[in-house]
Structures are given as structure tokens and as C-alpha cells.
Scaffold this motif. Structure first.
Motif, PDB file in Angstrom:
ATOM      1  N   TRP A  47       0.786  -1.328  -0.096  1.00 54.98           N
ATOM      2  CA  TRP A  47       0.017  -0.019  -0.020  1.00 54.98           C
ATOM      3  C   TRP A  47       0.914   1.187   0.229  1.00 54.98           C
ATOM      4  CZ3 TRP A  47      -4.919   0.070  -1.395  1.00 54.98           C
ATOM      5  CH2 TRP A  47      -5.616  -1.061  -1.030  1.00 54.98           C
ATOM      6  N   ASP A  48       1.921   1.336   0.519  1.00 58.60           N
ATOM      7  CA  ASP A  48       2.852   2.396   0.484  1.00 58.60           C
ATOM      8  C   ASP A  48       3.249   2.617  -0.977  1.00 58.60           C
ATOM      9  OD1 ASP A  48       4.416   4.419   1.910  1.00 58.60           O
ATOM     10  OD2 ASP A  48       6.120   3.330   1.287  1.00 58.60           O
ATOM     11  N   THR A  49       3.494   1.571  -1.749  1.00 58.84           N
ATOM     12  CA  THR A  49       4.130   1.884  -2.962  1.00 58.84           C
ATOM     13  C   THR A  49       2.586   2.436  -3.748  1.00 58.84           C
ATOM     14  OG1 THR A  49       5.605   0.359  -3.139  1.00 58.84           O
ATOM     15  CG2 THR A  49       4.586   0.768  -5.032  1.00 58.84           C
ATOM     16  N   LEU A  50       1.640   2.055  -3.738  1.00 59.27           N
ATOM     17  CA  LEU A  50       0.279   2.378  -4.177  1.00 59.27           C
ATOM     18  C   LEU A  50      -0.187   3.809  -4.004  1.00 59.27           C
ATOM     19  CD1 LEU A  50      -2.100  -0.599  -3.803  1.00 59.27           C
ATOM     20  CD2 LEU A  50      -0.887  -0.009  -6.015  1.00 59.27           C
ATOM     21  N   LEU A  51       0.208   4.199  -2.725  1.00 61.29           N
ATOM     22  CA  LEU A  51      -0.100   5.747  -2.228  1.00 61.29           C
ATOM     23  C   LEU A  51       1.271   6.438  -2.772  1.00 61.29           C
ATOM     24  CD1 LEU A  51      -1.105   5.015   1.288  1.00 61.29           C
ATOM     25  CD2 LEU A  51      -2.658   5.655  -0.558  1.00 61.29           C
ATOM     26  N   PHE A  52       2.532   5.857  -2.816  1.00 62.81           N
ATOM     27  CA  PHE A  52       3.337   6.744  -3.435  1.00 62.81           C
ATOM     28  C   PHE A  52       3.264   7.039  -4.981  1.00 62.81           C
ATOM     29  CE2 PHE A  52       7.315   6.265  -5.924  1.00 62.81           C
ATOM     30  CZ  PHE A  52       8.015   7.533  -5.655  1.00 62.81           C
ATOM     31  N   PHE A  53       2.739   6.003  -5.610  1.00 59.78           N
ATOM     32  CA  PHE A  53       2.406   6.201  -6.930  1.00 59.78           C
ATOM     33  C   PHE A  53       1.259   7.279  -7.071  1.00 59.78           C
ATOM     34  CE2 PHE A  53       0.508   5.112 -11.071  1.00 59.78           C
ATOM     35  CZ  PHE A  53       1.505   5.135 -11.906  1.00 59.78           C
ATOM     36  N   TYR A  54       0.221   7.172  -6.459  1.00 57.99           N
ATOM     37  CA  TYR A  54      -0.809   8.096  -6.425  1.00 57.99           C
ATOM     38  C   TYR A  54      -0.491   9.690  -6.336  1.00 57.99           C
ATOM     39  CZ  TYR A  54      -4.452  11.367  -4.457  1.00 57.99           C
ATOM     40  OH  TYR A  54      -5.214  12.528  -4.190  1.00 57.99           O
ATOM     41  N   GLY A  55       0.545   9.773  -4.994  1.00 59.03           N
ATOM     42  CA  GLY A  55       0.992  11.130  -4.984  1.00 59.03           C
ATOM     43  C   GLY A  55       2.035  11.646  -6.073  1.00 59.03           C
ATOM     44  N   VAL A  56       2.734  10.699  -6.886  1.00 62.60           N
ATOM     45  CA  VAL A  56       3.569  11.077  -7.827  1.00 62.60           C
ATOM     46  C   VAL A  56       2.643  11.335  -9.089  1.00 62.60           C
ATOM     47  CG1 VAL A  56       5.213  10.090  -9.633  1.00 62.60           C
ATOM     48  CG2 VAL A  56       5.584   9.787  -7.173  1.00 62.60           C
TER      49      VAL A  56
END
Length: 483
Positions: free
Chosen positions: A344-353
Motif C-alpha cells: 500500500w505504501d507503493t500504491l499511495l506513493f504512486f498516487y502522490g507522484v
């Protein structure tokens, strides 16, 4: 990915919106304004925190989530003051749609990978390699080839960690061999995801954008092999000719492991078929595949009591008390527990990017960057340089920025940026999620400096793969337009 591409991923693609990150530039000129400059500064500060994740232990998603909110809040306020309240809202909704489809796609892929891991499929592979008793040189090549192959459907970080676990266990204490083999594994894992839409987030972004067809990605297979093979061949001459002592272990696959693997392959086939034959977004096929897994999970739960009773009876007949105790600890398979373990940290990171880059694009910076790179430079040179940048800048924002700029390029050039962005991170240990993960897993054995001394060899492989693509796929450099 680059600095943190996790990815748990492995796979998939978005492809839903044929105009993927086409976050159009807004009607107001803001690139020279205080708002625009502030937005750039905020994004850079957030990304500095992302790059320092290993040092400060701040999850990479946090700074980009905050930065995304601030950037779009400033944009929304400015457009409200200008009497254009719907412009910013419409642009943000478009950006959010892009992320949502990708997130669902990747979430299904991560769920399947977690399910296979829980069923001990990867543990069984590791145990087999250890039992076989290969020589150091054989292990060097086998771990690299398997990393290349597995990362084409599983994310490069998981693949690299699996192969690293094998090497660490077989060559325990041999620092030189472990470092060299880890370098090879990182290069192989990154190269293996470059030639198939499901192999990496960047490839799936290009596929989902509708720029090149599914089959065209396979033209990158030989360049990807060259990218891995050239440095591997050179490094193999530095591997000692001896055999390590392995610690054999037996790993029993949990019930349904191979059937879940079959369902995963069926899910990928469904996603491809939905897009290729029905003109539907592949995310629909992936979500349908999640339904396959849910039905099979229901079957496993309903038939678990009978299966345990049969196995317990056999164990009691054989007087195997350890087996009986193990059966008493079996818990039912739960699909949603696998979903919860997604990265989930990666998915949220991708959202932010995605949201940050979408905001900068709406301000107008990506149009300026596109002009600077793809108008003033040759597209080939621009794509090669951007690939090298992915060794220090995560390849997700690099690829998203290119897709958002949407420069007029041939299919050959689009495949080139797909290749270079995918494998450029191999130049440094911090250039990919695989490298970052192995520095933690093999701490003291695989290091930044240990990887850096092989950078010239890896760069040679990078250059050879680019030249291979330019030569083998020359006809694609005359094909323009979207499919």
C-alpha cells in the motif's frame, strides 16, 4: 522502478485510457508565476524526503501525498480567483481516473503474488535450488536467469529478494561472491520486466496508454537479454570455480498453490483478451481475475475440513506426530488477508507522484520540458538520457512525465524510453527497488560501493541494449500514431 519501485507488482497494465497521462496544460500561464515556482519547490522537497527514506525511515508515500494536496490546492485557489472554478476540478478528476485504474490493476497482481507466496511456491523454488548443489558459477547464472524470467511476471523487488535468499543461504559468509551475484540479480530483475506489459509499472503505463500494441513489447526481448547478458558474461569470469556447501531443506507446497498460479496466468490472459479482442480496459479483466481467486478461496475454505481429516488420518497411521501438530496449525485461505498485504505504501506513493506530476503538467512545466527535450534534442538522445536519469530519479515519475508530455515519437522511440527507463536504474544500487531491498537484506555483503564498481560493465550492457534495439527494430522507428 527506480529508487523505490516496489512493485510488488509485477505486472500489469493500465491501458484504459488511451490518452493516459494527457494532463493538458491549463489555460492560464503559470510557469513563471510564484505559484508555479512554489509548486516546483514543494515537489522537489517532497522527493528529497522520498530519496532519504532509508536514512530517515519516513515512508515514501507521506511526503508526496502532502505535496500533491498542496500543489492542487494552490492551483484550485488560483483558478477560483480567476473565475474558472471547473478547470482545475476537471483536470484533477482526469488525473485521478488514471491512477484509479492503475491501482486496481496492480492491486489484483499484488494479491495473486501474495497468495502464491503464502502457498509457499517461492519457498519451494528456493529449496529446490539449494538442494541441487550447484557450483558458484552455475548458481551465478541460474540466479540471474531466474531473476530475469520471474521478474517478467512478478515485481523486481520480490524476485530479487527470492534469489538473494538462495545465494545468502548457499554461499553463507562469502562476501565477494554474494555482492557480485546480487549485482547480477539486480540487473537481471530490472531487465526481465522491460519486454512485457506486465513486467513493470513503466511498461504497463505505456501499454495502457494505447501507444504500442501488446505484441510490440516482445520486440524488446532481445535488447533486454543483451542488457542482462553483457554484464553477466563479464562478471562471470570473476566468479571462483568452486562449489559451496548448501543446507538442504524440504518445503511442502500448501494446498492449491499450483492452481492459484494457473488462475493468475488465466487472469493475465483475460486482461489481454479484454483489451485485444473486446476493446475493453485490461483493468476489467484483472478485476474479473480477482473473482476467480475469490471463488477458488471459497472452494479451499469449504473443502479444508475434509482435506485436513484425510491428511491427519494418514499422519496418525504413520505415527508422524510432527505432521499432526503442523496440521493443527493450518488456517483457512483468506483472499482479503492477501489484499491487505499488498504494498500500500507503493500504491499511495504512486498516487502522490501521479497527482504531483499531473499538477505540474497543468501548470505548464511538462510542455516546457517536452519542448526542451524532444524539440531541441533528438528523441533517441532524449530517451537514452532519461533512462540514465532513472538511476537517481524514480522511473515512475520519469515515465509519467514523458507520457504526459506525449511527444510525437515513433513506436520505436516509445519502446526505447520503455527499455531505458526500465533498465537504467541498474546502474546504481539505489536506482531500483530491487537494489534498495537487497542492500537491506544482504546488509554488509551487498553495498552501494560494491555495486558502483561494476557500473562501467552495467553501462556497457545498457549501451549494447540500446544499440540492439535500434538495429533489430529499425522498422518501428518509422511507425507513428496510436493504436
Amino acid at each position: 522502478m527506480s529508487y523505490l519501485k516496489v512493485v510488488s507488482i509485477l505486472l500489469l497494465s493500465l491501458l484504459c485510457w488511451p490518452n493516459i497521462a494527457m494532463a493538458a496544460t491549463g489555460p492560464l500561464p503559470l510557469t513563471d508565476s510564484a505559484l508555479g515556482i512554489t509548486a516546483i519547490v514543494i515537489f522537489l522537497l517532497a522527493y528529497l524526503l522520498v530519496m532519504a527514506e532509508e536514512k530517515i525511515h519516513l515512508r515514501k508515500s507521506k511526503p508526496v501525498l502532502v505535496a500533491a494536496g498542496i500543489i492542487w490546492a494552490m492551483i484550485g485557489w488560483h483558478y477560483m480567483q480567476a473565475g474558472m472554478p471547473t478547470e482545475a476540478e476537471s483536470a484533477f478528476r482526469h488525473t485521478l481516473l488514471e491512477f484509479s485504474e492503475l491501482m486496481l490493476f496492480l492491486l489484483v497482481a499484488m494479491t495473486y503474488i501474495n497468495a502464491l507466496e503464502e502457498r509457499r511456491l517461492f519457498d519451494a523454488l528456493r529449496a529446490w535450488l539449494i538442494r541441487t548443489g550447484f557450483s558458484y558459477r552455475s548458481l551465478f547464472w541460474i540466479s540471474g536467469v531466474l531473476a530475469f524470467a520471474i521478474s517478467s511476471f512478478a515485481n523486481n523487488m520480490t524476485t530479487a529478494m527470492l534469489m538473494c535468499a538462495v545465494v545468502m543461504k548457499v554461499a553463507e559468509g562469502d562476501k565477494r561472491f554474494i555482492n557480485l551475484t546480487c549485482v547480477n540479480i539486480v540487473v537481471a530483475a530490472n531487465a526481465g520486466g522491460a519486454f512485457i506489459p506486465f513486467g513493470d509499472i513503466t511498461t504497463l503505463m505505456v501499454w495502457q496508454a494505447g501507444i504500442v500494441t501488446f505484441n510490440e513489447f516482445f520486440t524488446l526481448f532481445l535488447p533486454a537479454v543483451v542488457n542482462f547478458g553483457v554484464p553477466a558474461l563479464i562478471m562471470s569470469f570473476f566468479v571462483e570455480k568452486r562449489s559451496p556447501g548448501g543446507h538442504a531443506e524440504e518445503v511442502e507446497l500448501k494446498r492449491g498453490a499450483l492452481r492459484i498460479l494457473t488462475l493468475f496466468l488465466l487472469t493475465i490472459a483475460t486482461a489481454v483478451a479484454f483489451h485485444s479482442y473486446l476493446g475493453l480496459p485490461p483493468v476489467l479483466g484483472m478485476m474479473t481475475g480477482l473473482g476467480y481467486l475469490q471463488f477458488f478461496g471459497f472452494f479451499l475454505r469449504k473443502t479444508l475440513p475434509g482435506s485436513l481429516a484425510r491428511k491427519r488420518a494418514l499422519a496418525e497411521r504413520a505415527g508422524d506426530m510432527e505432521r499432526i501438530r503442523a496440521l493443527g496449525q493450518v488456517v483457512p485461505f483468506d483472499v482479503f488477508s492477501r489484499v491487505a498485504r499488498a504494498e500500500w505504501d507503493t500504491l499511495l506513493f504512486f498516487y502522490g507522484v501521479v497527482v504531483c506530476v499531473g499538477g505540474l503538467g497543468f501548470i505548464g512545466y511538462l510542455e516546457l520540458l517536452s519542448t526542451a527535450l524532444y524539440t531541441n534534442w533528438n528523441p533517441t538522445a532524449a530517451n537514452v538520457v532519461l533512462g540514465l536519469m532513472s538511476a537517481v530519479v524514480d522511473n515512475i515519475p520519469v515515465m509519467f512525465a514523458v507520457l504526459t508530455m506525449n511527444p510525437e515519437m515513433s513506436h520505436g522511440h516509445w519502446l526505447l524510453i520503455t527499455l531505458t527507463a526500465g533498465v537504467g536504474g541498474s546502474l546504481l544500487s539505489i536506482g531500483s527497488a530491487a537494489g534498495v531491498a537487497l542492500m537491506g537484506q544482504a546488509r554488509g555483503y551487498y553495498t552501494f560501493v560494491g555495486h558502483l564498481k561494476w557500473a562501467p560493465v552495467i553501462l556497457l550492457g545498457y549501451a549494447a541494449s540500446v544499440l540492439c534495439h535500434l538495429w533489430l527494430n529499425a522498422e518501428l522507428f518509422t511507425v507513428f500514431g496510436r493504436h
